[in-house]
Design a protein around this motif. Structure first.
Motif, mmCIF file in Angstrom:
data_model
loop_
_atom_site.group_PDB
_atom_site.id
_atom_site.type_symbol
_atom_site.label_atom_id
_atom_site.label_comp_id
_atom_site.label_asym_id
_atom_site.label_seq_id
_atom_site.Cartn_x
_atom_site.Cartn_y
_atom_site.Cartn_z
ATOM 1 N N LYS B 22 58.131 -30.629 26.869
ATOM 2 C CA LYS B 22 58.316 -31.058 25.477
ATOM 3 C C LYS B 22 57.015 -30.889 24.693
ATOM 4 N N LEU B 23 55.902 -31.344 25.285
ATOM 5 C CA LEU B 23 54.609 -31.243 24.597
ATOM 6 C C LEU B 23 54.240 -29.784 24.338
ATOM 7 N N PHE B 24 54.492 -28.937 25.340
ATOM 8 C CA PHE B 24 54.134 -27.518 25.238
ATOM 9 C C PHE B 24 54.982 -26.838 24.154
ATOM 10 N N SER B 25 56.292 -27.021 24.174
ATOM 11 C CA SER B 25 57.171 -26.395 23.188
ATOM 12 C C SER B 25 56.877 -26.901 21.779
ATOM 13 N N GLN B 26 56.600 -28.202 21.688
ATOM 14 C CA GLN B 26 56.263 -28.804 20.400
ATOM 15 C C GLN B 26 55.026 -28.118 19.815
ATOM 16 N N ALA B 27 53.981 -27.961 20.663
ATOM 17 C CA ALA B 27 52.724 -27.365 20.213
ATOM 18 C C ALA B 27 52.931 -25.895 19.852
ATOM 19 N N ALA B 28 53.736 -25.190 20.660
ATOM 20 C CA ALA B 28 53.981 -23.772 20.391
ATOM 21 C C ALA B 28 54.702 -23.625 19.052
ATOM 22 N N GLY B 29 55.686 -24.484 18.803
ATOM 23 C CA GLY B 29 56.443 -24.417 17.560
ATOM 24 C C GLY B 29 55.575 -24.759 16.360
ATOM 25 N N ALA B 30 54.701 -25.772 16.535
ATOM 26 C CA ALA B 30 53.879 -26.242 15.418
ATOM 27 C C ALA B 30 52.765 -25.264 15.055
ATOM 28 N N SER B 31 52.429 -24.340 15.978
ATOM 29 C CA SER B 31 51.279 -23.445 15.748
ATOM 30 C C SER B 31 51.571 -22.421 14.656
#
Lengths: 559, 90
Positions: B22-31
């Motif tokens: 979740k943290l990884f996908s969230q960060a990837a999306g937010a970038s």
């Protein structure tokens, strides 16, 4: 307006209704009337609303729940999933169907991976149901979350739902289906939640409706008046005071002792039972040791569990029931034959006798645990039908080192010939749930015959009286370990019929203790006589109430 | 457009599931950048898709290649790799 149902326990609660919606049907695969672009807008709008809602609930919940809810929100707006939905919409499907199919394909992928991923498949199902519900403009299935304490109204609760219940939010439970032994009823007794089950008319209640849930009288009051609300609030306060009363031993007004014991399903319940003032354990169910097991647990494993239980009740009486398998709780290694009519089949002591090794091992483990601790261990056999079975079990238990062996009286034949059954064993304990089921020929799990399932029926009370009389003549203890003992007035009737101890869910102890203290043994006999003389269950209850009210009035004027 | 790519081993003891995913996908999306992740020699998938990420079945110790395409690709890659090298399940 009063909606009739079956009250569980004696509680009363008031608050706003929140309904539990049932699962949605699978959306039909039919061509859409709209174009793919319009359907796409509908799908995106619902996905986004559901994601927002999940994030909002996550922020409210905090902790581990927040991570799960936020991950679910991300699933709702997942780009891969959105692409998949768009592809399906291009073939002319409705948004509902495309969402259903896209989620299902990921769900199957995750479920196929097993383990942790399999659990995420359920999360995905939950998101899909929410999105489809939003598209259809119907309430999402599952437990409601109105954001404030509520009275849960449901058809019936599944075990998975009951595990998810937030007991700080649920003021009371109301079901339209389900009888006094449904999952909802069991949960309500176990957790001391105010509940009325089988209230068919509660289906008409809507979200936000104010209701009074009165378990003592088995009614749900819809649209209550100010006077009714005030009375309900007063009773809530009165019960709080009673729960805070000192934990004295169970005793009638004339000093006759009636030990109040707890029904337990595992040693984990011991601290709560002691805290509620239990003077011992009147029914310790051992099925939990065997459920889900492919073979019986070893003597050593069992001994450790029994020792833990007995240590918690040092110096007190603990009545353990040997494995009661069959009917509604079949066990693979005991009941392998398919029975047309399992409640009348190879269950209880009958099943153990045909698998005597299991019974011998359990008795051996119990005797060893007894020797290692200083609780007063009694052991009893379930579903004993006659004196011959009572003798068989009692002899075997003594042979294996059990000092006090007895039988459960659940089969009418054992109650009718209680003098001969009790002559063959040390004590009797009446299981009122099964005794009622067998006396009235009404399946205890079947809502459609729940009107026959009242232990107040004079036919059931008469059988209890037969066991009580035999116990008195032979000087042998007669306990009650069915839910009947948890009803404060029925508890007095049972004592009047000759019960010497009462065992119940720990949450019922305070109400029963208070009720016993209001009556003498002579009073109890008089109330029992009135109930026995009635035509049916409701009449017996009314007669007992009326005699009891007269007696307490006399007590009140005398003091 | 600048592209940055790096191969690392997953540090979280339960792999790239649950909270770490979740943290990884969230960060990837937010970038705001286009980010892919590939397990071993497998095909790269959209890192902003939590379903694509968790359905890779990436476990503790697996090698994954993260590729970032966009502005500030190097900075974004550093942040994402940092997430993968942290054990979030401690």
């Amino acid at each position: 307006m009063q909606l009739q149902g079956i009250g569980i326990g004696q509680g009363i609660a008031l608050g706003p209704v929140a309904r539990m919606a049932g699962p949605l049907p699978e959306p039909v695969d039919r061509p859409s009337h709209l174009d793919a672009e319009r359907e796409g807008e509908r799908a995106r709008a619902s996905l986004s609303v559901v994601a927002e809602e999940l994030n909002r609930r996550g922020a409210q919940a905090g902790g581990a729940a927040q991570d799960i809810l936020e991950a679910q929100a991300m699933m709702a707006e997942d780009p891969t999933l959105t692409d998949d939905i768009t592809t399906r919409l291009a073939t002319g499907k409705t948004a509902e169907r495309a969402v259903f199919e896209a989620f299902a394909s990921f769900r199957d992928l995750l479920a196929g991976m097993g383990g942790y991923m399999g659990e995420r498949a359920a999360d995905l199902d939950d998101v899909a149901q929410r999105v489809i519900a939003h598209l259809l403009k119907v309430p999402a299935p599952g437990l409601p979350d109105p954001g404030h304490p509520y009275v849960l109204v449901a058809r019936d609760l599944a075990p998975a739902d009951t595990a998810m219940l937030d007991l700080d939010q649920v003021l009371a439970l109301v079901t339209t289906d389900g009888g006094p032994t449904s999952h909802t009823a069991i949960l309500a007794r176990d957790k001391a939640i105010v509940a009325v089950v089988g209230a068919a008319d509660a289906a008409s209640l809507g979200d936000g409706d104010a209701v009074i849930v009165d378990a003592e009288n088995g009614v749900v009051v819809a649209a209550p008046s100010e006077a009714e609300l005030a009375e309900a609030r007063a009773r809530v306060e009165e019960r709080k005071t009673r729960a805070a009363a000192p934990l004295t031993p169970g005793q009638l007004a004339d000093g006759t002792l009636v030990p109040l014991l707890a029904n337990l399903g595992s040693a984990d319940g011991a601290p709560a039972a002691l805290e509620a003032g239990a003077e011992g354990v009147g029914l310790f169910r051992t099925e939990f040791l065997f459920l889900d097991a492919q073979s019986a647990p070893t003597v050593r494993d069992q001994q450790a569990q029994y020792t833990r239980l007995l240590q918690a009740f040092s110096g007190k009486k603990v009545v353990v029931r040997v494995l009661d398998a069959g009917a509604d709780k079949p066990l693979a290694f005991l009941n392998d034959a398919d029975e047309e009519n399992p409640a009348l089949g190879l269950r209880g002591i009958r099943a153990l006798r045909s698998n005597e090794t299991i019974l011998r091992e359990q008795l051996t483990a119990l005797a060893a645990a007894d020797a290692a601790t200083d609780a007063d261990l009694w052991v009893m056999a379930p579903m004993v039908a006659n004196a011959e079975e009572a003798r068989y079990f009692t002899d075997l238990a003594h042979e294996l080192g059990i000092r006090m062996a007895g039988v459960m009286v659940e089969v009418p034949s054992a109650a009718l010939l209680a003098d001969r059954v009790l002559a063959a064993t040390g004590f009797a304990s009446i299981g009122t749930n099964d005794l009622t089921q067998y006396t009235m020929a009404a399946d205890r799990l079947l809502g459609s015959v729940s009107r026959f399932q009242s232990p107040w029926h004079p036919a059931v009370l008469s059988l209890v009286g037969s066991v009580g009389a035999a116990g008195r003549d032979l000087g042998k203890p007669v306990g009650i370990c069915g839910e009947a003992a948890a009803d404060p007035l029925l508890a007095v009737v049972l004592v009047g019929l000759g019960a010497t101890t009462l065992s119940m869910s720990p949450s019922a102890l305070a109400d029963v203790r208070a009720s016993l203290a209001r009556f003498t043994l002579d009073d109890a006999h008089a109330i029992a006589e009135a109930a026995l003389a009635a035509d049916g269950a409701a009449e017996a209850q009314a007669a007992a109430k009326s005699v009891a009210a007269g007696l307490t009035a006399v007590v009140a004027s005398a003091t | 457009m600048p592209t940055a790519e790096r191969t690392v081993r997953i540090a979280s003891s339960h792999g790239l599931h649950a909270r770490p995913a979740k943290l990884f996908s969230q960060a990837a999306g937010a970038s705001g950048a286009a980010v892919t992740v590939a397990k071993g020699d497998g095909a790269p998938v959209n890192a902003a898709s939590i379903l694509a990420v968790i359905s890779q079945g990436i476990d503790h110790g697996d090698e994954v290649t993260v590729a970032v395409d966009g502005d500030n690709a190097d900075t974004v890659l550093d942040q994402l790799v940092e997430l993968l090298l942290t054990d979030h399940d401690e």
